[in-house]
Write a protein that holds these residues in place. Structure first.
Motif, PDB file in Angstrom:
ATOM      1  N   PRO A  82      51.722 -62.252  53.624  1.00  0.00           N
ATOM      2  CA  PRO A  82      51.492 -62.356  52.173  1.00  0.00           C
ATOM      3  C   PRO A  82      50.129 -61.798  51.790  1.00  0.00           C
ATOM      4  CG  PRO A  82      52.478 -64.370  53.003  1.00  0.00           C
ATOM      5  CD  PRO A  82      52.147 -63.535  54.216  1.00  0.00           C
ATOM      6  N   GLY A  83      50.111 -61.033  50.694  1.00  0.00           N
ATOM      7  CA  GLY A  83      48.896 -60.375  50.257  1.00  0.00           C
ATOM      8  C   GLY A  83      48.700 -58.995  50.837  1.00  0.00           C
ATOM      9  N   PRO A 112      56.135 -63.574  49.545  1.00  0.00           N
ATOM     10  CA  PRO A 112      57.367 -63.886  50.299  1.00  0.00           C
ATOM     11  C   PRO A 112      58.635 -63.574  49.513  1.00  0.00           C
ATOM     12  CG  PRO A 112      55.747 -65.606  50.621  1.00  0.00           C
ATOM     13  CD  PRO A 112      55.180 -64.684  49.575  1.00  0.00           C
ATOM     14  N   GLU A 113      58.604 -63.726  48.201  1.00  0.00           N
ATOM     15  CA  GLU A 113      59.792 -63.449  47.402  1.00  0.00           C
ATOM     16  C   GLU A 113      60.099 -61.957  47.279  1.00  0.00           C
ATOM     17  OE1 GLU A 113      57.156 -65.369  46.558  1.00  0.00           O
ATOM     18  OE2 GLU A 113      56.672 -65.166  44.414  1.00  0.00           O
ATOM     19  N   GLN A 157      64.374 -52.825  55.758  1.00  0.00           N
ATOM     20  CA  GLN A 157      64.029 -54.236  55.612  1.00  0.00           C
ATOM     21  C   GLN A 157      62.532 -54.397  55.363  1.00  0.00           C
ATOM     22  OE1 GLN A 157      66.102 -57.163  55.803  1.00  0.00           O
ATOM     23  NE2 GLN A 157      64.216 -58.148  55.082  1.00  0.00           N
ATOM     24  N   VAL A 158      62.203 -55.188  54.363  1.00  0.00           N
ATOM     25  CA  VAL A 158      60.824 -55.602  54.106  1.00  0.00           C
ATOM     26  C   VAL A 158      60.777 -57.122  54.213  1.00  0.00           C
ATOM     27  CG1 VAL A 158      58.987 -55.762  52.400  1.00  0.00           C
ATOM     28  CG2 VAL A 158      60.258 -53.623  52.667  1.00  0.00           C
ATOM     29  N   THR A 159      59.941 -57.621  55.097  1.00  0.00           N
ATOM     30  CA  THR A 159      59.793 -59.064  55.289  1.00  0.00           C
ATOM     31  C   THR A 159      58.339 -59.443  55.080  1.00  0.00           C
ATOM     32  OG1 THR A 159      61.607 -59.090  56.904  1.00  0.00           O
ATOM     33  CG2 THR A 159      60.133 -60.996  56.873  1.00  0.00           C
ATOM     34  N   VAL A 160      58.127 -60.370  54.154  1.00  0.00           N
ATOM     35  CA  VAL A 160      56.775 -60.854  53.858  1.00  0.00           C
ATOM     36  C   VAL A 160      56.694 -62.302  54.318  1.00  0.00           C
ATOM     37  CG1 VAL A 160      54.996 -61.155  52.112  1.00  0.00           C
ATOM     38  CG2 VAL A 160      56.711 -59.334  51.865  1.00  0.00           C
ATOM     39  N   SER A 161      55.934 -62.505  55.371  1.00  0.00           N
ATOM     40  CA  SER A 161      55.883 -63.840  55.974  1.00  0.00           C
ATOM     41  C   SER A 161      54.613 -63.979  56.791  1.00  0.00           C
ATOM     42  CB  SER A 161      57.113 -64.053  56.866  1.00  0.00           C
ATOM     43  OG  SER A 161      57.018 -65.291  57.546  1.00  0.00           O
TER      44      SER A 161
END
Length: 119
Positions: A14-15, A87-88, A114-118
């Protein structure tokens, strides 16, 4: 036949930031617009950002001020710079090219990235 290929997805905290790239190739006379859509699990595909052949841009409210769409010099490429990721924003991101064939425009889609923000 028209091919649309995306690249640049991945895992980011995130960020953080990511840059997606997309290229349309094949029997293309003209491209009216290119854009990025995304689909999260259990949700419908939604427009993220789009740019017309004239350079006009359109963004989803949820990404305004954080994402920037741009076209390459060759006009058959488009980029999505994603900053301040949340994350969203996690989803499969699809590139779309609206291509002129004869008198009509037709939509062509990439396979998705795929983009995953975690954290």
């Amino acid at each position: 036949q028209v091919q649309v290929v995306e690249s640049g997805g991945g895992l980011v905290q995130p960020g953080g930031s990511l840059r997606l790239s997309c290229e349309a190739s094949g029997s293309i006379f003209s491209i009216y617009a290119m854009g990025w859509y995304r689909q999260a699990p259990g949700k419908q595909r939604e427009l993220v950002a789009a740019v017309t052949s004239g350079g006009s841009t359109n963004y989803a409210d949820s990404v305004k001020g954080r994402f920037t769409i741009s076209r390459g010099d060759a006009k058959n490429t488009v980029y999505l710079q994603m900053n301040s990721l949340k994350p969203e924003d996690t989803a499969v991101y699809y590139c779309n090219a609206n291509v002129g064939i004869g008198p009509s425009g037709y939509d062509f889609w990439g396979q998705g990235t795929q983009v995953t923000v975690s954290s």
